[in-house]
Write a protein that holds these residues in place. Structure first.
Motif, PDB file in Angstrom:
ATOM      1  N   ARG A 174      33.926  61.648  63.239  1.00  0.00           N
ATOM      2  CA  ARG A 174      35.111  60.697  64.193  1.00  0.00           C
ATOM      3  C   ARG A 174      35.110  59.381  63.653  1.00  0.00           C
ATOM      4  NH1 ARG A 174      35.453  62.012  70.341  1.00  0.00           N
ATOM      5  NH2 ARG A 174      33.186  61.230  70.297  1.00  0.00           N
ATOM      6  N   PRO A 175      34.099  58.651  63.221  1.00  0.00           N
ATOM      7  CA  PRO A 175      34.512  57.334  62.714  1.00  0.00           C
ATOM      8  C   PRO A 175      35.397  57.259  61.419  1.00  0.00           C
ATOM      9  CG  PRO A 175      32.191  57.550  63.022  1.00  0.00           C
ATOM     10  CD  PRO A 175      32.700  58.826  63.139  1.00  0.00           C
ATOM     11  N   ARG A 176      35.351  58.294  60.807  1.00  0.00           N
ATOM     12  CA  ARG A 176      35.852  58.382  59.523  1.00  0.00           C
ATOM     13  C   ARG A 176      37.440  58.402  59.598  1.00  0.00           C
ATOM     14  NH1 ARG A 176      34.088  62.229  56.087  1.00  0.00           N
ATOM     15  NH2 ARG A 176      32.509  62.828  57.314  1.00  0.00           N
ATOM     16  N   HIS A 177      37.650  59.700  60.124  1.00  0.00           N
ATOM     17  CA  HIS A 177      38.855  60.093  60.121  1.00  0.00           C
ATOM     18  C   HIS A 177      39.441  61.168  61.227  1.00  0.00           C
ATOM     19  CE1 HIS A 177      38.564  63.457  57.035  1.00  0.00           C
ATOM     20  NE2 HIS A 177      37.735  63.812  58.094  1.00  0.00           N
ATOM     21  N   ARG A 178      40.754  61.559  61.449  1.00  0.00           N
ATOM     22  CA  ARG A 178      41.188  62.518  62.437  1.00  0.00           C
ATOM     23  C   ARG A 178      40.791  63.789  61.693  1.00  0.00           C
ATOM     24  NH1 ARG A 178      40.165  59.297  66.505  1.00  0.00           N
ATOM     25  NH2 ARG A 178      41.903  57.991  66.901  1.00  0.00           N
ATOM     26  N   ALA A 179      40.524  64.966  62.672  1.00  0.00           N
ATOM     27  CA  ALA A 179      40.078  66.187  62.105  1.00  0.00           C
ATOM     28  C   ALA A 179      41.628  67.134  61.776  1.00  0.00           C
ATOM     29  CB  ALA A 179      39.106  66.988  63.140  1.00  0.00           C
ATOM     30  N   PHE A 180      41.508  67.770  60.803  1.00  0.00           N
ATOM     31  CA  PHE A 180      42.503  68.697  60.414  1.00  0.00           C
ATOM     32  C   PHE A 180      41.924  70.151  60.780  1.00  0.00           C
ATOM     33  CE2 PHE A 180      44.424  71.394  56.672  1.00  0.00           C
ATOM     34  CZ  PHE A 180      45.412  71.666  57.587  1.00  0.00           C
ATOM     35  N   VAL A 181      42.242  71.031  61.586  1.00  0.00           N
ATOM     36  CA  VAL A 181      41.533  72.242  61.995  1.00  0.00           C
ATOM     37  C   VAL A 181      42.695  73.324  61.857  1.00  0.00           C
ATOM     38  CG1 VAL A 181      40.130  73.538  63.715  1.00  0.00           C
ATOM     39  CG2 VAL A 181      40.078  71.109  63.643  1.00  0.00           C
ATOM     40  N   PRO A 182      42.891  73.833  60.721  1.00  0.00           N
ATOM     41  CA  PRO A 182      43.471  75.186  60.694  1.00  0.00           C
ATOM     42  C   PRO A 182      43.127  76.445  60.917  1.00  0.00           C
ATOM     43  CG  PRO A 182      42.526  74.557  58.461  1.00  0.00           C
ATOM     44  CD  PRO A 182      42.267  73.518  59.343  1.00  0.00           C
ATOM     45  N   TYR A 183      43.872  77.346  61.376  1.00  0.00           N
ATOM     46  CA  TYR A 183      43.520  78.669  61.772  1.00  0.00           C
ATOM     47  C   TYR A 183      43.959  79.766  60.825  1.00  0.00           C
ATOM     48  CZ  TYR A 183      44.041  83.111  64.542  1.00  0.00           C
ATOM     49  OH  TYR A 183      43.714  84.324  65.028  1.00  0.00           O
TER      50      TYR A 183
END
Lengths: 254, 393
Positions: free
Chosen positions: A12-21
């Motif tokens: 979280r402190p670093r960046h927003r998560a990209f969560v592909p399916y």
């Protein structure tokens, strides 16, 4: 705190998560597709385990499930194929309750955990029916991720948010999985979750363009991208093509 | 007081181990709202009055009980038929649909959606939608839209939109999936008018209550004919709404309750416990929990599961369930047509087929039997003609 949540909080402190399916087994090259998603910068990957009657999925993921089933894909073949492979990012299984139930909840949870999977999303298993599975998943060290919908009343959203492990799945629209042009209700859903917990909140259902993903991470901790990428794989199963498509989402999310 | 054999489910919507509410979070509030609306309405004499009045003035109730004299002679039994085939739209389906349409209005919703197999529930839903001024969309497996082409046209005449479902096996179970998917997108103004005693709580309970008029009427009508308790009450079972409705009038008495499933869709004989369409019940499935396709001559019984209350009644031994094959069904349809001047629906003919098979065996000579004649066979005539012609080639 589950291991999945610890890993996702650490991002979280670093960046927003990209969560592909990705639907396991929809293409014979699905393991290469996982690598492609990691190479494109995925922070975690949802691995679909096919079910014959996916009531929360639209036509694209239905088609992927049919292909996977036709290829003989089961929870156990997926676990076996994953082996102890360390992709460097957490994997979260997404499937329907009967797949787990039929195998036996304890066995299903153990097999998934042994394959290096950190969590599970079971969209047809609501909070009221969760206890037996949660007992099994917790014993195996799996996080059980719950969904919060635009129709969820605020008090219930808080209840779901507190019970969700790993992250909270905020659904942007009242819809099944699939592509959409609408922005949806995600800001309101995320706000309801945030009012109750500090767990990471990811937005999914209806994020089909990089611009929508970018908009979602303005207020959420991450964006889940399913049908658009699955459609890409169904049309062209070259892992390089998937990596390019996934990279555009990564770039948009930042 | 003896506990009721078919009482209300527990707080989680279970009948014994079966039932529950396994739906996506997006649908939870709608299911809760529906449960509340049903509980309130069902406790309100005004609702019952309106329900009864619509079923009488619009639906043609009460339907008669007919002694089937020539069939009785033929089988060596005393057979009576509860004539749901004479209800408006030609089957028992209207009872449930009128109840749900009244609830839809009470909830302030303006549209109903439904799944249909043979088309009977779709036609009934379209009919009630027209009667109550509701918009209506019916999901029907593409295979069934071909098998039951006339019913598609009937629904369209009634002003409904029929959506052919092309996913999965393209039959009833896929129509349910598609209706659930649609419902997620429109719960605010739309009620899902589920057609059988299946799905998430409160549907199995609510639909049984709306259908219980069949059994309650039949018990009184039999009494008037001098039959206090029939030895056997038999009905066909897909999801099981007509069976649940007729059983409800006899469950607390001594009658044997028999449900007859299509051999290729027999969840009690060949299924295992599982979760589908919002309920825990008995389901046809493979070794990995994938739902397998039911196969039956009758689109209305082409369902790989059974209502959870039936799974419970089977588990505790209060009702028995048997499969019959397609050939026996065709023979039974011809038998009832020729002996009684009643062409039954293919679904209904399953109950007749079981009775024909068991007369003098499992059902001793002289026994008194009530058959729920759940629907008329007009919709099946073209299909039966084709089957008989092919059979003679």
């Amino acid at each position: 705190m589950t291991e999945l949540e610890a890993r996702l909080r650490a991002l979280r402190p670093r960046h927003r998560a990209f969560v592909p399916y990705l639907m396991a087994g929809a293409s014979p090259r699905w393991l290469d597709h996982l690598d492609a998603l990691v190479a494109a910068g995925a922070d975690a990957i949802e691995v679909g385990l096919p079910f014959s009657d996916p009531m929360m999925d639209g036509p694209v993921i239905q088609e992927a499930a049919l292909r996977a089933l036709a290829a003989g894909t089961t929870l156990e073949t997926v676990a076996h194929a994953l082996g102890a492979r360390d992709l460097g990012v957490p994997l979260i299984a997404m499937t329907y309750y009967n797949v787990l139930y039929h195998l036996g909840l304890e066995r299903a949870a153990t097999v998934l955990a042994a394959a290096g999977i950190g969590g599970a999303i079971v969209p047809d298993l609501p909070l009221e029916e969760l206890a037996p599975w949660h007992e099994a998943s917790a014993a195996a060290g799996l996080a059980t991720v719950l969904l919060v919908a635009p129709s969820t009343p605020r008090e219930r959203a808080a209840q779901l948010a507190r019970a969700s492990e790993g992250f909270v799945y905020a659904t942007a629209r009242m819809a099944v999985t699939g592509r959409s042009e609408e922005a949806g209700d995600a800001p309101r859903v995320v706000a309801a979750v945030r009012a109750a917990v500090d767990t990471p909140v990811y937005v999914g259902i209806g994020i089909s363009t990089p611009a929508q993903a970018a908009a979602a991470v303005q207020f959420a901790d991450g964006a889940i991208v399913g049908s658009t990428l699955v459609a890409q794989v169904l049309a062209d199963d070259d892992p390089a093509s998937l990596e390019i498509a996934a990279s555009t989402f990564r770039a948009a999310i930042g | 007081m003896t506990p009721q054999a078919m009482g209300p489910p527990d707080a989680s919507g279970r009948f014994g181990d079966f039932g529950g509410r396994f739906v996506p979070e997006a649908l939870m509030p709608a299911c809760q709202e529906l449960e509340q609306a049903f509980r309130t309405a069902w406790a309100d004499p005004g609702f019952h009055d309106e329900f009864t009045q619509v079923l009488a003035q619009f639906g043609g109730r009460p339907t008669p009980v007919t002694p089937l004299e020539r069939l009785s002679d033929h089988l060596g039994l005393r057979v009576f038929a509860k004539r749901e085939d004479l209800a408006h739209t030609g089957s028992h389906k209207l009872n449930n649909v009128v109840g749900q349409a009244l609830l839809t209005r009470r909830m302030g919703k303006t549209r109903i959606i439904a799944e249909t197999g043979a088309g009977q529930h779709g036609v009934a839903t379209a009919t009630a939608a027209a009667r109550f001024g509701l918009d209506c969309t019916v999901f029907m497996g593409e295979v069934d839209t071909v098998r039951q082409e006339l019913n598609v046209f009937r629904m369209e005449l009634l002003g409904a939109t029929v959506v052919p479902v092309r996913s999965g096996s393209r039959t009833l179970k896929d129509a349910v999936n598609e209706a659930l998917r649609e419902w997620v997108t429109c719960v605010d103004d739309t009620h899902y008018c589920l057609g059988s005693v299946m799905g998430p709580h409160p549907f199995p309970w609510m639909v049984r209550e709306f259908q219980s008029v069949i059994g309650i009427e039949a018990a009184a009508q039999l009494r008037a004919l001098g039959v206090e308790d029939p030895d056997v009450v038999v009905a066909c079972v897909g999801g099981g709404s007509n069976a649940a409705g007729v059983f409800a009038g006899f469950a607390d008495g001594p009658s044997r309750l028999v449900g007859v499933e299509a051999r290729g869709g027999s969840a009690v004989a060949f299924g295992a416990p599982g979760v589908l369409h919002g309920m825990r019940s008995l389901l046809l499935q493979d070794d990995h929990g994938q739902i397998t396709e039911a196969e039956s001559i009758s689109a209305g019984l082409d369902y790989p599961g059974i209502g959870p209350e039936h799974a419970h009644l089977a588990a505790v031994g209060r009702a028995e369930y048997y499969p019959v094959g397609d050939e026996e069904v065709i023979d039974a349809l011809r038998l009832l047509s020729e002996l009684e001047g009643i062409i039954p629906a293919l679904e209904t003919a399953h109950a007749i087929a079981w009775l024909t098979r068991e007369a003098g065996q499992g059902v001793p000579h002289g026994a008194t039997v009530l058959v729920n004649l759940s629907g008329r066979g007009d919709k099946d005539v073209a299909q039966v003609r084709q089957i008989l012609r092919e059979g003679h080639d």
